[in-house]
Design an enzyme around this catalytic site. Sequence first.
Site, mmCIF file in Angstrom:
data_model
loop_
_atom_site.group_PDB
_atom_site.id
_atom_site.type_symbol
_atom_site.label_atom_id
_atom_site.label_comp_id
_atom_site.label_asym_id
_atom_site.label_seq_id
_atom_site.Cartn_x
_atom_site.Cartn_y
_atom_site.Cartn_z
ATOM 1 N N GLY A 93 0.835 -1.200 0.000
ATOM 2 C CA GLY A 93 0.000 0.000 0.000
ATOM 3 C C GLY A 93 0.869 1.249 0.000
ATOM 4 O O GLY A 93 2.100 1.163 0.155
ATOM 5 N N LEU A 94 0.210 2.366 -0.176
ATOM 6 C CA LEU A 94 0.911 3.657 -0.240
ATOM 7 C C LEU A 94 1.658 3.953 1.061
ATOM 8 O O LEU A 94 1.305 3.411 2.121
ATOM 9 C CB LEU A 94 -0.108 4.775 -0.475
ATOM 10 C CG LEU A 94 -0.828 4.812 -1.825
ATOM 11 C CD1 LEU A 94 -1.967 5.830 -1.777
ATOM 12 C CD2 LEU A 94 0.147 5.138 -2.958
ATOM 13 N N SER A 95 2.625 4.841 0.980
ATOM 14 C CA SER A 95 3.279 5.333 2.189
ATOM 15 C C SER A 95 2.221 6.017 3.060
ATOM 16 O O SER A 95 1.424 6.806 2.551
ATOM 17 C CB SER A 95 4.378 6.333 1.796
ATOM 18 O OG SER A 95 4.975 6.872 2.939
ATOM 19 N N GLY A 96 2.196 5.680 4.323
ATOM 20 C CA GLY A 96 1.213 6.276 5.231
ATOM 21 C C GLY A 96 -0.134 5.560 5.242
ATOM 22 O O GLY A 96 -1.048 5.955 5.971
ATOM 23 N N SER A 97 -0.254 4.495 4.462
ATOM 24 C CA SER A 97 -1.547 3.782 4.424
ATOM 25 C C SER A 97 -1.784 3.004 5.719
ATOM 26 O O SER A 97 -2.934 2.744 6.098
ATOM 27 C CB SER A 97 -1.627 2.849 3.209
ATOM 28 O OG SER A 97 -0.583 1.892 3.255
ATOM 29 N N GLY A 98 -0.695 2.603 6.384
ATOM 30 C CA GLY A 98 -0.852 1.872 7.646
ATOM 31 C C GLY A 98 -0.225 0.482 7.641
ATOM 32 O O GLY A 98 -0.516 -0.325 8.525
ATOM 33 N N SER A 110 2.867 -0.455 8.366
ATOM 34 C CA SER A 110 3.647 -0.687 9.595
ATOM 35 C C SER A 110 2.724 -0.793 10.796
ATOM 36 O O SER A 110 2.822 -1.748 11.587
ATOM 37 C CB SER A 110 4.651 0.451 9.819
ATOM 38 O OG SER A 110 5.557 0.511 8.755
ATOM 39 N N SER A 150 5.932 -1.956 -2.145
ATOM 40 C CA SER A 150 5.893 -2.934 -3.258
ATOM 41 C C SER A 150 4.898 -2.479 -4.329
ATOM 42 O O SER A 150 3.857 -3.118 -4.516
ATOM 43 C CB SER A 150 5.609 -4.347 -2.759
ATOM 44 O OG SER A 150 4.640 -4.409 -1.733
HETATM 45 N N1 LIG Z 1 10.613 8.076 -3.411
HETATM 46 C C1 LIG Z 1 10.008 7.399 -2.426
HETATM 47 N N2 LIG Z 1 8.851 6.747 -2.654
HETATM 48 C C2 LIG Z 1 8.265 6.066 -1.656
HETATM 49 N N3 LIG Z 1 8.753 5.978 -0.396
HETATM 50 C C3 LIG Z 1 9.925 6.604 -0.119
HETATM 51 C C4 LIG Z 1 10.591 7.347 -1.120
HETATM 52 N N4 LIG Z 1 11.718 7.872 -0.568
HETATM 53 C C5 LIG Z 1 11.748 7.482 0.710
HETATM 54 N N5 LIG Z 1 10.674 6.715 0.997
HETATM 55 C C6 LIG Z 1 10.477 6.067 2.311
HETATM 56 O O1 LIG Z 1 10.774 4.695 2.079
HETATM 57 C C7 LIG Z 1 9.702 3.858 2.508
HETATM 58 C C8 LIG Z 1 9.304 2.859 1.415
HETATM 59 O O2 LIG Z 1 10.257 1.863 1.315
HETATM 60 P P1 LIG Z 1 9.870 0.470 0.656
HETATM 61 O O3 LIG Z 1 11.098 -0.381 0.726
HETATM 62 O O4 LIG Z 1 8.641 -0.041 1.285
HETATM 63 O O5 LIG Z 1 9.558 0.892 -0.856
HETATM 64 S S1 LIG Z 1 9.412 -0.035 -2.148
HETATM 65 O O6 LIG Z 1 8.595 -1.198 -1.785
HETATM 66 O O7 LIG Z 1 10.748 -0.439 -2.576
HETATM 67 O O8 LIG Z 1 8.757 0.820 -3.168
HETATM 68 C C9 LIG Z 1 8.528 4.757 2.753
HETATM 69 O O9 LIG Z 1 8.072 4.262 4.000
HETATM 70 P P2 LIG Z 1 6.564 3.843 4.287
HETATM 71 O O10 LIG Z 1 5.967 5.152 4.620
HETATM 72 O O11 LIG Z 1 6.716 2.949 5.468
HETATM 73 O O12 LIG Z 1 5.892 3.170 3.154
HETATM 74 C C10 LIG Z 1 9.102 6.143 2.897
HETATM 75 O O13 LIG Z 1 9.286 6.445 4.253
HETATM 76 N N1 LIG Z 2 -7.276 3.033 10.830
HETATM 77 C C1 LIG Z 2 -5.949 3.175 10.793
HETATM 78 N N2 LIG Z 2 -5.162 2.105 10.509
HETATM 79 C C2 LIG Z 2 -3.804 2.265 10.441
HETATM 80 N N3 LIG Z 2 -3.146 3.431 10.650
HETATM 81 C C3 LIG Z 2 -3.892 4.517 10.952
HETATM 82 C C4 LIG Z 2 -5.307 4.437 11.013
HETATM 83 N N4 LIG Z 2 -5.785 5.660 11.318
HETATM 84 C C5 LIG Z 2 -4.718 6.477 11.430
HETATM 85 N N5 LIG Z 2 -3.568 5.806 11.219
HETATM 86 C C6 LIG Z 2 -2.227 6.414 11.288
HETATM 87 O O1 LIG Z 2 -1.694 6.437 9.967
HETATM 88 C C7 LIG Z 2 -0.278 6.335 10.009
HETATM 89 C C8 LIG Z 2 0.160 5.166 9.144
HETATM 90 O O2 LIG Z 2 1.566 5.159 9.102
HETATM 91 P P1 LIG Z 2 2.398 3.833 8.856
HETATM 92 O O3 LIG Z 2 1.831 2.712 9.637
HETATM 93 O O4 LIG Z 2 3.839 4.186 9.066
HETATM 94 O O5 LIG Z 2 2.099 3.561 7.296
HETATM 95 P P2 LIG Z 2 3.012 2.855 6.206
HETATM 96 O O6 LIG Z 2 3.839 1.816 6.916
HETATM 97 O O7 LIG Z 2 2.045 2.274 5.238
HETATM 98 O O8 LIG Z 2 3.851 3.955 5.620
HETATM 99 C C9 LIG Z 2 0.115 6.151 11.467
HETATM 100 O O9 LIG Z 2 0.502 7.387 11.996
HETATM 101 C C10 LIG Z 2 -1.192 5.647 12.114
HETATM 102 O O10 LIG Z 2 -1.297 6.001 13.468
#
Ligand SMILES: Nc1ncnc2c1ncn2[C@@H]1O[C@H](COP(=O)(O)OS(=O)(=O)O)[C@@H](OP(=O)(O)O)[C@H]1O
Ligand SMILES: Nc1ncnc2c1ncn2[C@@H]1O[C@H](COP(=O)(O)OP(=O)(O)O)[C@@H](O)[C@H]1O
Length: 198
Positions: free
Chosen positions: A33-38, A40, A107
């Site tokens: 899923g997208l970065s920040g989707s949840g 982790s 991914s």
């Molecule tokens: N350009 C770019 N695009 C997306 N994300 C970026 C980028 N640069 C740094 N980050 C940080 O790296 C985390 C994603 O790493 P991943 O190994 O999951 O990425 S991938 O699967 O190889 O696409 C991602 O973390 P998550 O937020 O946990 O998804 C970001 O914190």
């Molecule tokens: N329903 C929910 N499920 C998961 N995360 C949530 C939800 N609502 C809010 N959040 C917040 O969204 C953020 C997700 O970040 P994270 O887990 O690091 O995402 P990712 O690993 O996909 O980048 C966290 O700050 C988390 O507290």
Amino acid sequence: MKSSNITWHNSKVTKEDRQKQKNHKSFVLWFTGLSGSGKSTVSVELEKALYEHGVHTYRLDGDNVRHGLNSNLGFSPEDRTENIRRVGEVAKLMSDAGLVTLTAFISPYRQDRDHVRDIMEDGEFIEVFVKCSLEECESRDPKGLYQKARAGEIKGFTGIDAPYEEPEKPEIVVETDKQTQEESVAAIMDYLKDRKLI
Ligand SMILES: Nc1ncnc2c1ncn2[C@@H]1O[C@H](COP(=O)(O)OS(=O)(=O)O)[C@@H](OP(=O)(O)O)[C@H]1O
Ligand SMILES: Nc1ncnc2c1ncn2[C@@H]1O[C@H](COP(=O)(O)OP(=O)(O)O)[C@@H](O)[C@H]1O
């Protein structure tokens, strides 16, 4: 580089022996899923729930793995593909070791995820689509990266100026902009119990 001068060595303790010892199957829960989707957040809570249920787990997280094993990789399409290929191979080894592995990587490419599915045994790859609108991910922006990407300080950021290919047939979908993290964890636990995987 591929070499044909290498030989496969079998162990006397098999994967089935290890599963029997641990009293559960081994498989991979592949969060995408997208970065920040949840990814982790949900995988951390799910691992805790699995641990409390007596399941032997290990979690691989993009941010962590990129500090070590994959510290030489960036975010070009080629590097992301290599990142996922290596993580897939590690997850396969962990499955062979009898563990339930949770992976949390964006991914973004369907082909890369399908490649991991292909190298795993049938039924051992469980794709968990962490579905969340870009708008919601961007408003969460837990690491401030969307803001940087919008400002042009990060190039090729997933969802902004790099693609995310949604899964077509994920085993599980959790919608983190509609359900709480507790509801997402419960839904995944139910899926695993219903199929007698745990
Ligand atoms: N350009 C770019 N695009 C997306 N994300 C970026 C980028 N640069 C740094 N980050 C940080 O790296 C985390 C994603 O790493 P991943 O190994 O999951 O990425 S991938 O699967 O190889 O696409 C991602 O973390 P998550 O937020 O946990 O998804 C970001 O914190
Ligand atoms: N329903 C929910 N499920 C998961 N995360 C949530 C939800 N609502 C809010 N959040 C917040 O969204 C953020 C997700 O970040 P994270 O887990 O690091 O995402 P990712 O690993 O996909 O980048 C966290 O700050 C988390 O507290």
